[in-house]
Motif scaffolding. Structure first.
Motif, PDB file in Angstrom:
ATOM      1  N   ALA A   8     -10.103  -2.827  -6.204  1.00  0.00           N
ATOM      2  CA  ALA A   8      -8.885  -3.511  -5.770  1.00  0.00           C
ATOM      3  C   ALA A   8      -8.081  -2.626  -4.819  1.00  0.00           C
ATOM      4  O   ALA A   8      -7.522  -3.115  -3.822  1.00  0.00           O
ATOM      5  CB  ALA A   8      -8.041  -3.901  -6.978  1.00  0.00           C
ATOM      6  N   LEU A   9      -8.031  -1.334  -5.104  1.00  0.00           N
ATOM      7  CA  LEU A   9      -7.319  -0.406  -4.230  1.00  0.00           C
ATOM      8  C   LEU A   9      -8.012  -0.300  -2.876  1.00  0.00           C
ATOM      9  O   LEU A   9      -7.350  -0.209  -1.831  1.00  0.00           O
ATOM     10  CB  LEU A   9      -7.225   0.966  -4.898  1.00  0.00           C
ATOM     11  CG  LEU A   9      -6.523   2.065  -4.105  1.00  0.00           C
ATOM     12  CD1 LEU A   9      -5.104   1.651  -3.717  1.00  0.00           C
ATOM     13  CD2 LEU A   9      -6.489   3.364  -4.920  1.00  0.00           C
ATOM     14  N   ALA A  10      -9.339  -0.337  -2.870  1.00  0.00           N
ATOM     15  CA  ALA A  10     -10.077  -0.296  -1.610  1.00  0.00           C
ATOM     16  C   ALA A  10      -9.718  -1.501  -0.736  1.00  0.00           C
ATOM     17  O   ALA A  10      -9.543  -1.367   0.483  1.00  0.00           O
ATOM     18  CB  ALA A  10     -11.585  -0.261  -1.888  1.00  0.00           C
ATOM     19  N   HIS A  11      -9.589  -2.668  -1.349  1.00  0.00           N
ATOM     20  CA  HIS A  11      -9.192  -3.857  -0.606  1.00  0.00           C
ATOM     21  C   HIS A  11      -7.767  -3.701  -0.058  1.00  0.00           C
ATOM     22  O   HIS A  11      -7.479  -4.109   1.079  1.00  0.00           O
ATOM     23  CB  HIS A  11      -9.262  -5.092  -1.509  1.00  0.00           C
ATOM     24  CG  HIS A  11     -10.653  -5.625  -1.689  1.00  0.00           C
ATOM     25  ND1 HIS A  11     -11.065  -6.841  -1.185  1.00  0.00           N
ATOM     26  CD2 HIS A  11     -11.741  -5.112  -2.318  1.00  0.00           C
ATOM     27  CE1 HIS A  11     -12.335  -7.046  -1.493  1.00  0.00           C
ATOM     28  NE2 HIS A  11     -12.761  -6.006  -2.190  1.00  0.00           N
ATOM     29  N   LEU A  12      -6.880  -3.109  -0.850  1.00  0.00           N
ATOM     30  CA  LEU A  12      -5.496  -2.925  -0.415  1.00  0.00           C
ATOM     31  C   LEU A  12      -5.419  -1.952   0.760  1.00  0.00           C
ATOM     32  O   LEU A  12      -4.634  -2.155   1.694  1.00  0.00           O
ATOM     33  CB  LEU A  12      -4.642  -2.428  -1.582  1.00  0.00           C
ATOM     34  CG  LEU A  12      -3.152  -2.245  -1.289  1.00  0.00           C
ATOM     35  CD1 LEU A  12      -2.511  -3.562  -0.832  1.00  0.00           C
ATOM     36  CD2 LEU A  12      -2.432  -1.702  -2.524  1.00  0.00           C
ATOM     37  N   VAL A  13      -6.232  -0.898   0.737  1.00  0.00           N
ATOM     38  CA  VAL A  13      -6.254   0.057   1.855  1.00  0.00           C
ATOM     39  C   VAL A  13      -6.730  -0.628   3.125  1.00  0.00           C
ATOM     40  O   VAL A  13      -6.167  -0.432   4.211  1.00  0.00           O
ATOM     41  CB  VAL A  13      -7.136   1.273   1.526  1.00  0.00           C
ATOM     42  CG1 VAL A  13      -7.311   2.165   2.751  1.00  0.00           C
ATOM     43  CG2 VAL A  13      -6.532   2.081   0.381  1.00  0.00           C
ATOM     44  N   LEU A  18       0.828  -1.203   0.000  1.00  0.00           N
ATOM     45  CA  LEU A  18       0.000   0.000   0.000  1.00  0.00           C
ATOM     46  C   LEU A  18       0.863   1.254   0.000  1.00  0.00           C
ATOM     47  O   LEU A  18       0.589   2.210  -0.755  1.00  0.00           O
ATOM     48  CB  LEU A  18      -0.925  -0.006   1.219  1.00  0.00           C
ATOM     49  CG  LEU A  18      -1.776   1.259   1.434  1.00  0.00           C
ATOM     50  CD1 LEU A  18      -2.707   1.509   0.252  1.00  0.00           C
ATOM     51  CD2 LEU A  18      -2.580   1.149   2.736  1.00  0.00           C
ATOM     52  N   GLN A  19       1.892   1.267   0.814  1.00  0.00           N
ATOM     53  CA  GLN A  19       2.795   2.421   0.844  1.00  0.00           C
ATOM     54  C   GLN A  19       3.424   2.654  -0.530  1.00  0.00           C
ATOM     55  O   GLN A  19       3.520   3.791  -0.996  1.00  0.00           O
ATOM     56  CB  GLN A  19       3.881   2.204   1.908  1.00  0.00           C
ATOM     57  CG  GLN A  19       3.356   2.257   3.337  1.00  0.00           C
ATOM     58  CD  GLN A  19       4.378   1.803   4.353  1.00  0.00           C
ATOM     59  OE1 GLN A  19       5.124   0.833   4.120  1.00  0.00           O
ATOM     60  NE2 GLN A  19       4.439   2.475   5.498  1.00  0.00           N
ATOM     61  N   GLN A  20       3.833   1.570  -1.174  1.00  0.00           N
ATOM     62  CA  GLN A  20       4.427   1.690  -2.503  1.00  0.00           C
ATOM     63  C   GLN A  20       3.410   2.213  -3.512  1.00  0.00           C
ATOM     64  O   GLN A  20       3.718   3.108  -4.318  1.00  0.00           O
ATOM     65  CB  GLN A  20       4.958   0.330  -2.949  1.00  0.00           C
ATOM     66  CG  GLN A  20       5.655   0.362  -4.315  1.00  0.00           C
ATOM     67  CD  GLN A  20       6.213  -0.988  -4.699  1.00  0.00           C
ATOM     68  OE1 GLN A  20       5.751  -2.021  -4.230  1.00  0.00           O
ATOM     69  NE2 GLN A  20       7.218  -1.001  -5.562  1.00  0.00           N
ATOM     70  N   ARG A  21       2.177   1.679  -3.452  1.00  0.00           N
ATOM     71  CA  ARG A  21       1.118   2.128  -4.374  1.00  0.00           C
ATOM     72  C   ARG A  21       0.797   3.602  -4.175  1.00  0.00           C
ATOM     73  O   ARG A  21       0.484   4.314  -5.142  1.00  0.00           O
ATOM     74  CB  ARG A  21      -0.128   1.269  -4.132  1.00  0.00           C
ATOM     75  CG  ARG A  21      -1.363   1.674  -4.911  1.00  0.00           C
ATOM     76  CD  ARG A  21      -1.256   1.323  -6.381  1.00  0.00           C
ATOM     77  NE  ARG A  21      -2.512   1.500  -7.079  1.00  0.00           N
ATOM     78  CZ  ARG A  21      -3.002   2.677  -7.478  1.00  0.00           C
ATOM     79  NH1 ARG A  21      -2.301   3.785  -7.249  1.00  0.00           N
ATOM     80  NH2 ARG A  21      -4.160   2.749  -8.118  1.00  0.00           N
ATOM     81  N   ALA A  22       0.896   4.066  -2.927  1.00  0.00           N
ATOM     82  CA  ALA A  22       0.569   5.464  -2.626  1.00  0.00           C
ATOM     83  C   ALA A  22       1.758   6.397  -2.807  1.00  0.00           C
ATOM     84  O   ALA A  22       1.610   7.617  -2.687  1.00  0.00           O
ATOM     85  CB  ALA A  22       0.047   5.559  -1.193  1.00  0.00           C
ATOM     86  N   GLY A  23       2.929   5.847  -3.086  1.00  0.00           N
ATOM     87  CA  GLY A  23       4.116   6.681  -3.286  1.00  0.00           C
ATOM     88  C   GLY A  23       4.714   7.186  -1.991  1.00  0.00           C
ATOM     89  O   GLY A  23       5.367   8.242  -1.976  1.00  0.00           O
ATOM     90  N   LEU A  24       4.535   6.451  -0.903  1.00  0.00           N
ATOM     91  CA  LEU A  24       5.082   6.837   0.397  1.00  0.00           C
ATOM     92  C   LEU A  24       6.209   5.896   0.792  1.00  0.00           C
ATOM     93  O   LEU A  24       6.322   4.781   0.274  1.00  0.00           O
ATOM     94  CB  LEU A  24       3.983   6.809   1.464  1.00  0.00           C
ATOM     95  CG  LEU A  24       2.810   7.757   1.256  1.00  0.00           C
ATOM     96  CD1 LEU A  24       1.752   7.541   2.339  1.00  0.00           C
ATOM     97  CD2 LEU A  24       3.266   9.217   1.244  1.00  0.00           C
ATOM     98  N   ILE A  71      -3.452   7.925   4.024  1.00  0.00           N
ATOM     99  CA  ILE A  71      -3.747   7.603   2.618  1.00  0.00           C
ATOM    100  C   ILE A  71      -5.257   7.698   2.418  1.00  0.00           C
ATOM    101  O   ILE A  71      -6.016   6.964   3.067  1.00  0.00           O
ATOM    102  CB  ILE A  71      -3.245   6.200   2.255  1.00  0.00           C
ATOM    103  CG1 ILE A  71      -1.724   6.119   2.445  1.00  0.00           C
ATOM    104  CG2 ILE A  71      -3.628   5.831   0.817  1.00  0.00           C
ATOM    105  CD1 ILE A  71      -1.157   4.718   2.316  1.00  0.00           C
ATOM    106  N   ILE A  72      -5.688   8.603   1.542  1.00  0.00           N
ATOM    107  CA  ILE A  72      -7.113   8.839   1.299  1.00  0.00           C
ATOM    108  C   ILE A  72      -7.428   8.493  -0.152  1.00  0.00           C
ATOM    109  O   ILE A  72      -6.760   8.977  -1.078  1.00  0.00           O
ATOM    110  CB  ILE A  72      -7.487  10.303   1.607  1.00  0.00           C
ATOM    111  CG1 ILE A  72      -7.196  10.615   3.081  1.00  0.00           C
ATOM    112  CG2 ILE A  72      -8.957  10.562   1.283  1.00  0.00           C
ATOM    113  CD1 ILE A  72      -7.390  12.068   3.459  1.00  0.00           C
ATOM    114  N   VAL A  73      -8.443   7.669  -0.348  1.00  0.00           N
ATOM    115  CA  VAL A  73      -8.868   7.245  -1.683  1.00  0.00           C
ATOM    116  C   VAL A  73     -10.327   7.620  -1.862  1.00  0.00           C
ATOM    117  O   VAL A  73     -11.162   7.303  -1.002  1.00  0.00           O
ATOM    118  CB  VAL A  73      -8.701   5.723  -1.864  1.00  0.00           C
ATOM    119  CG1 VAL A  73      -9.249   5.281  -3.219  1.00  0.00           C
ATOM    120  CG2 VAL A  73      -7.240   5.322  -1.711  1.00  0.00           C
TER     121      VAL A  73
END
Length: 482
Positions: free
Chosen positions: A362-367, A285-291, A329-331
């Motif tokens: 899929a991103l919601a599941h990852l969060v 998740l951190q990688q996907r969010a760029g953190l 992280i806010i989606v």
């Protein structure tokens, strides 16, 4: 019982929100309990699998004198063994979206769903399905109980039928000009102040609340809030007058789709006894969010960008909270002005804050899997599902104690033994900030205790099989009415 479930959308066929989830899960659960359940909904252009629908016949809905009667077709599809009847009138339902385009509601929505209510009852009669219970959902179907008491008051076909109305979100009430009601002579000239709004408008939800045999909200706390002037969305008096027939039943959760042990949308599965995979999900998740992929606690949020979801409480204090060693992280998508404010905060705090302006399942599941805490500071929340998902994934919810959030999340300081998250009460930005800091201190102070609460959360379940028992009791109470 024979149960007719009337809804404007059903998950698996077409969906815009949580109503569709209930309109699928509850009928299927009722069927598993042995009831004869049929669903009826509009035949939208976007209904999945519409090419396989079976044509049942055509009918004509009589309207007010001086207006043209409305011819329409009916079709049938199957939803895991539950028949779904589809009301087909292309002028109303063959459109790109269900209710609106480009955030602008269709101007004839009142006319469309007044027709749908009347056609649903007529088609049911013509198809020979004689229901014991007619279960309506939100304003789109709230004229049905009135039609039962007026148009069909002396019709032997519906003589034993009783109506139930579920309020999924009382903020949306369906207020339309009388002119849109030309298909319903019973309503065009009505002067009943209990369902009108000013001289020129009719409130569909008020109509349902006035005429339904039983009314329920999707959580016990939300049912209570509807009777208060603070939480009744301007309809407190209407709900107060029907308080003896109003109850709250918490929605169930579909753990088939939301289980970290089997979820195919997360990089590593994990469970109550094997939590190690959650760390890998956090890094993904951190990688996907760029953190940065560090051990700082991650506070996740997935929501529509609206005031209801508490963004107006979070945004004023977010910069202060980001002074700490945390990641947020806010989606979500929605209000462009809220999105712009989030982008401005990212420009200043991009090393700790990520905003992903998208709608991605899929991103919601990852969060859910990768966060340590999940934010739901809602202004109001009739039931809520994300807090249930969070509990299942061992991601402790931070919620405002309203509606279904209050009923499903146990605050750590209020009950440490059974705690599953953190609650705050006042709709105040500083109250949220204090709760965020309280959760942060808890996380940093005692990881062993954090894991214990995490495991308690993961063992918490809200099952449709439990909710169905309560619906059956409500149906029986409706049938016992004279």
């Amino acid at each position: 019982m024979k149960i007719l479930f009337i809804a404007s959308e059903v998950d698996g066929l077409v969906k815009t929100g949580g109503l569709a989830d209930v309109a699928r899960a509850l009928p299927l659960a009722l069927k598993r309990h042995g009831h004869d359940v049929r669903i009826i909904m509009p035949f939208y252009l976007s209904v999945k699998g519409r090419e396989t629908a079976r044509h049942l016949g055509g009918f004509t809905l009589p309207t007010r004198e001086g207006h043209t009667d409305i011819p329409y077709q009916t079709h049938e599809m199957d939803l895991e063994g539950v028949p779904v009847y589809l009301i087909d009138f292309p002028n109303y339902f063959e459109r790109p979206s269900l209710y609106a385009e480009n955030n602008n509601a269709y101007l004839d929505n009142g006319e469309r769903f007044a027709f749908f209510c009347a056609a649903s009852l007529q088609a049911t009669q013509q198809l020979g399905f004689q229901p014991d219970i007619i279960h309506c959902n939100d304003w789109h179907t709230a004229l049905v109980p009135m039609l039962l008491r007026t148009r069909y008051a002396n019709d032997p076909f519906f003589a034993a039928s009783r109506s139930v109305l579920t309020v999924h979100n009382g903020a949306f009430q369906g207020v339309f000009e009388r002119g849109q009601l030309w298909a319903l002579p019973e309503l065009t000239d009505i002067q009943d102040e209990a369902i009108t709004q000013g001289h020129a408008y009719v409130n569909y939800l008020k109509c349902g609340v006035r005429y339904a045999d039983k009314i329920n909200a999707v959580s016990p706390s939300y049912a209570h809030e509807l009777t208060t002037y603070l939480g009744g969305h301007g309809m407190a008096k209407s709900f107060q007058e029907r308080s003896a027939d109003l109850s709250g039943i918490i929605n169930g959760c579909d753990y088939g789709d939301w289980d970290p042990a089997t979820d195919p949308l997360i990089p590593v599965n994990y469970s109550l006894t094997k939590l190690a995979g959650k760390r890998a999900c956090k890094q993904a998740l951190q990688q996907r969010a760029g953190l940065a992929q560090n051990d700082w606690p991650v506070f996740g949020m997935v929501c529509r960008l609206t005031e209801q979801k508490g963004l107006h409480l979070l945004l004023p204090i977010l910069a202060q909270f980001l002074y700490h060693k945390v990641q947020v992280i806010i989606v979500g998508t929605g209000d462009p002005s809220l999105a712009d404010r989030l982008r401005s905060l990212v420009a200043e705090h991009g090393d700790k804050l990520a905003f992903l302006n998208e709608h991605d399942n899929a991103l919601a599941h990852l969060v859910e899997a990768g966060s340590d805490f999940f934010l739901m500071p809602s202004l109001f929340e009739p039931c809520g599902l994300n807090q249930m998902y969070s509990l299942a994934y061992g991601t402790l919810p931070i919620v405002r104690a309203v509606g279904g959030l209050k009923d499903t999340v146990v605050d750590y300081d209020a009950n440490r033994q059974h705690a599953t998250g953190f609650n705050f009460h006042e709709p105040d930005a500083l109250a949220l900030l204090n709760t965020l800091r309280r959760a942060l201190l808890f996380y940093l102070q005692d990881q062993e205790e954090y894991v214990r609460v995490q495991r308690t959360a993961m063992q918490t379940r809200y099952l449709w099989s439990d909710s169905v028992n309560q619906y059956e009791s409500m149906y029986q109470a409706a049938l016992n009415r004279s």
